[in-house]
Each structure stands twice: as C-alpha cells, then as structure tokens.
Write a protein that holds these residues in place. Structure first.
Motif, short mmCIF file in Angstrom:
data_model
loop_
_atom_site.label_atom_id
_atom_site.label_comp_id
_atom_site.label_asym_id
_atom_site.label_seq_id
_atom_site.Cartn_x
_atom_site.Cartn_y
_atom_site.Cartn_z
N GLY A 62 144.05 9.16 -46.34
CA GLY A 62 144.21 9.64 -47.72
C GLY A 62 143.36 10.85 -48.04
N GLY A 63 142.50 11.25 -47.11
CA GLY A 63 141.68 12.43 -47.30
C GLY A 63 142.05 13.52 -46.32
N SER A 64 141.19 14.54 -46.24
CA SER A 64 141.44 15.63 -45.30
C SER A 64 140.12 16.25 -44.89
CB SER A 64 142.36 16.69 -45.91
OG SER A 64 141.71 17.33 -47.01
N VAL A 65 140.10 16.81 -43.68
CA VAL A 65 138.93 17.52 -43.18
C VAL A 65 139.38 18.84 -42.57
CG1 VAL A 65 136.90 17.45 -41.71
CG2 VAL A 65 137.83 15.32 -42.61
N LEU A 66 138.76 19.91 -43.03
CA LEU A 66 139.02 21.24 -42.46
C LEU A 66 137.81 21.64 -41.63
CD1 LEU A 66 140.73 23.87 -42.31
CD2 LEU A 66 139.41 24.68 -44.29
N GLY A 67 138.05 22.00 -40.38
CA GLY A 67 136.98 22.50 -39.52
C GLY A 67 137.05 24.01 -39.43
N VAL A 68 135.91 24.66 -39.61
CA VAL A 68 135.82 26.12 -39.52
C VAL A 68 134.82 26.47 -38.43
CG1 VAL A 68 135.19 28.25 -40.70
CG2 VAL A 68 136.42 26.48 -41.94
N ASP A 69 135.18 27.39 -37.55
CA ASP A 69 134.25 27.88 -36.54
C ASP A 69 134.60 29.31 -36.20
OD1 ASP A 69 132.12 26.27 -34.64
OD2 ASP A 69 132.87 28.07 -33.68
N ILE A 70 133.58 30.07 -35.82
CA ILE A 70 133.78 31.48 -35.50
C ILE A 70 134.35 31.68 -34.11
CG2 ILE A 70 131.48 31.95 -34.51
CD1 ILE A 70 131.47 34.54 -36.21
N ASN A 71 134.20 30.65 -33.25
CA ASN A 71 134.57 30.77 -31.84
C ASN A 71 135.94 30.18 -31.59
OD1 ASN A 71 134.70 29.80 -28.95
ND2 ASN A 71 132.74 30.90 -28.87
N GLN A 72 136.86 31.00 -31.11
CA GLN A 72 138.24 30.55 -30.90
C GLN A 72 138.33 29.47 -29.84
OE1 GLN A 72 140.94 31.36 -32.71
NE2 GLN A 72 142.05 29.83 -31.53
N GLN A 73 137.52 29.55 -28.80
CA GLN A 73 137.54 28.52 -27.76
C GLN A 73 137.10 27.17 -28.30
OE1 GLN A 73 135.48 29.52 -24.12
NE2 GLN A 73 135.43 27.39 -23.45
N ARG A 74 136.03 27.17 -29.14
CA ARG A 74 135.59 25.91 -29.74
C ARG A 74 136.70 25.31 -30.61
NH1 ARG A 74 131.55 27.24 -27.13
NH2 ARG A 74 133.01 26.44 -25.59
N LEU A 75 137.43 26.18 -31.33
CA LEU A 75 138.51 25.68 -32.19
C LEU A 75 139.63 25.06 -31.36
CD1 LEU A 75 138.80 28.51 -34.86
CD2 LEU A 75 138.00 26.18 -35.23
N GLU A 76 139.95 25.65 -30.22
CA GLU A 76 140.98 25.07 -29.35
C GLU A 76 140.54 23.69 -28.86
OE1 GLU A 76 141.65 27.96 -26.32
OE2 GLU A 76 142.51 29.43 -27.71
N GLU A 77 139.25 23.58 -28.51
CA GLU A 77 138.72 22.29 -28.08
C GLU A 77 138.75 21.28 -29.22
OE1 GLU A 77 135.66 24.60 -25.01
OE2 GLU A 77 135.01 23.93 -27.00
N ALA A 78 138.43 21.74 -30.43
CA ALA A 78 138.44 20.85 -31.59
C ALA A 78 139.86 20.38 -31.91
CB ALA A 78 137.84 21.58 -32.79
N ARG A 79 140.81 21.27 -31.84
CA ARG A 79 142.20 20.88 -32.12
C ARG A 79 142.67 19.84 -31.11
NH1 ARG A 79 142.84 26.73 -33.21
NH2 ARG A 79 143.11 26.97 -35.48
N ALA A 80 142.30 20.01 -29.84
CA ALA A 80 142.69 19.04 -28.82
C ALA A 80 142.02 17.69 -29.06
CB ALA A 80 142.34 19.58 -27.43
N HIS A 81 140.73 17.74 -29.41
CA HIS A 81 139.98 16.50 -29.64
C HIS A 81 140.52 15.73 -30.83
CE1 HIS A 81 136.51 13.81 -29.54
NE2 HIS A 81 136.42 13.97 -30.84
#
Length: 265
Positions: A62-81
């Motif tokens: 029922g909620g939401s979480v937005l992750g923000v990071d400057i590093n594109q590789q970290r974001l790809e890892e976060a999306r996979a996780h």
C-alpha cells in the motif's frame, strides 16, 4: 563524493555496500524513526538497493519507495535486487539537486551519503524540500569511523589522524554524524532527535567480513591518502598496522552510527 565523484567507487563496491547494509539492524532503525505501512518514502543515495528493499517491506504494497542514486550501475543493481517488489522504483539523480516535486514524501532516508559531500547543508535542504509538511527526514551517518580502539600505539594513533585529515581535505567528513543535529536545528526541522547505534563492536578479533571491508576501503582510498604517508609504502605500512589491530584478540574496536531525525514544518 567530491563534485560528482564517489571516493569509494570500485568493482567491489556493490558487494561491500550490500554486506554492510545486511550487517546492520536497518529494519529497526527505519521503524524506530517513523517509517510505517502505506507511506510514500524516499531512499536518497540508495546504492544497490538492499535498504530500499527493507523500506519496501515496511511500507508494504500500500506504500511506495523511490530509490535515487547518482551511479547508473548501482541503480541497475538496485532494480535487479528489488525486482519482486512492485512498490519500488528508481531514478538516477544527485541528492543535492533532485528532479523531484517538492512536498512529496512522508519519509526520507539517507544513509552513508552526507559524509561524502563538501556542503552538507545543501543536501539536507534538498531532502527537506522533497518531504511533505509533517513528514520525517532521517540521516544515518558515521562518527569517527573505526577510530575508537584500544590499545593503540602512538604510531598508529598518529597514522589514524593523518588518514582522517587526508580524507577531510577532499571533502569526506568522518565526523559528520555529530554535526547533523546542529544542521537540522538550523534548517528549521522540528522534533529533532538523535539515536546512537553501533556500526560495529568487536571485542577481540574481527570477522572476515569486516577485515575484507577495511582492505577494500584502504585499497580504494590509496590514491587520495598515500601522499600524506610519503607514498605507497608508508601508507601500506599504516594499513597493515590497522588491520593487525582489527585482528588482535586482546583489543576492543568499535564504530558509531548516529541517526538524526526531524519533522518538516
């Protein structure tokens, strides 16, 4: 991070960040500072997404979480996780100037990011900007990272002072945790509270994870720190002394995490 450069970046950084997050009682830190079911939350400087996933568990579907990071590789890892968690989403951005609407989030979390910023006031102002009135802004960061140890030789103690000074010269503030309360008050946040928690406590020899963590830190920071030790040889000598202390079964080693929270008016 100086400018747009993250000082700790390396091929092993995602692994180190993930293991560090899993070693901490992050779930308790989040819930004790106000994150709960149904909230719209921001993980500012989300890295590989381990904490984002814990936040998602707390806010629920029922909620939401937005992750923000400057590093594109970290974001790809976060999306996979976080792929199994539909309440998670991610965008690339600098937490000092996010392209997000003002007064948006019920809860904003930022861990181990402010220490890298030369102007923490600006980053805090941005975290406050995107928080809705009545929402909570929470910063978890180090204080004197890994320098509270006993017994320590005068030589190693002096080496630790050089290490901290070299990092401070490039904008990495290992004492930022103690400064956040003052910054929160000056920024106009209300109900400002501070929790002190262990980052680690090692009575005796450190485990393999912590030794590996410090080896990676030392290797990554060598270009920045080695000049104050007169070059690579002197720096490596300091590193080996510190690692020997971590492995000493008769020595106490600990590091402090300060978690500062406040409410936006």
């Amino acid at each position: 991070m100086t400018g747009s450069r993250y000082l700790m970046e390396s091929e092993e950084e995602a692994r180190r960040l993930s293991e560090q997050a899993r070693a901490l009682p992050v779930h308790g830190h989040l819930s004790s500072t106000g994150l709960s079911a149904g909230m719209k939350a921001l993980d500012a400087g989300c890295g590989p997404g381990v904490i984002t996933s814990i936040m998602a568990d707390l806010v629920g579907r029922g909620g939401s979480v937005l992750g923000v990071d400057i590093n594109q590789q970290r974001l790809e890892e976060a999306r996979a996780h976080c792929a199994p968690l539909p309440q998670c989403s991610f965008v690339q951005g600098d937490i000092r100037k996010m392209e997000l609407a003002s007064d948006t989030f019920d809860y904003v979390w930022c861990q181990f990011v402010i220490e890298y910023l030369a102007q923490p006031e600006g980053a805090l102002a941005e975290l406050i900007r995107v928080t809705r009135p009545g929402g909570r802004v929470v910063v978890a960061d180090v204080d004197a990272l890994g320098l509270q140890n006993w017994p320590v030789s005068p030589e190693l103690e002096e080496g630790c002072r050089k290490f901290v000074a070299a990092l401070a010269a490039v904008g990495l503030d290992l004492h930022i945790g103690r400064k956040m309360f003052h910054l929160y008050r000056r920024a106009g946040l209300e109900q400002v509270r501070v929790q002190l928690a262990p980052l680690w406590v090692v009575a005796g020899a450190a485990d393999a994870r912590l030794i590996t963590d410090w080896r990676q830190r030392f290797a990554t920071l060598e270009p920045v720190v080695s000049p104050v030790f007169g070059g690579t040889s002197g720096y490596q000598g300091f590193c080996e002394q510190y690692l020997a202390l971590l492995s000493d079964p008769d020595a106490l080693k600990y590091a402090v995490l300060l978690i500062t929270e406040g409410q936006k008016r």
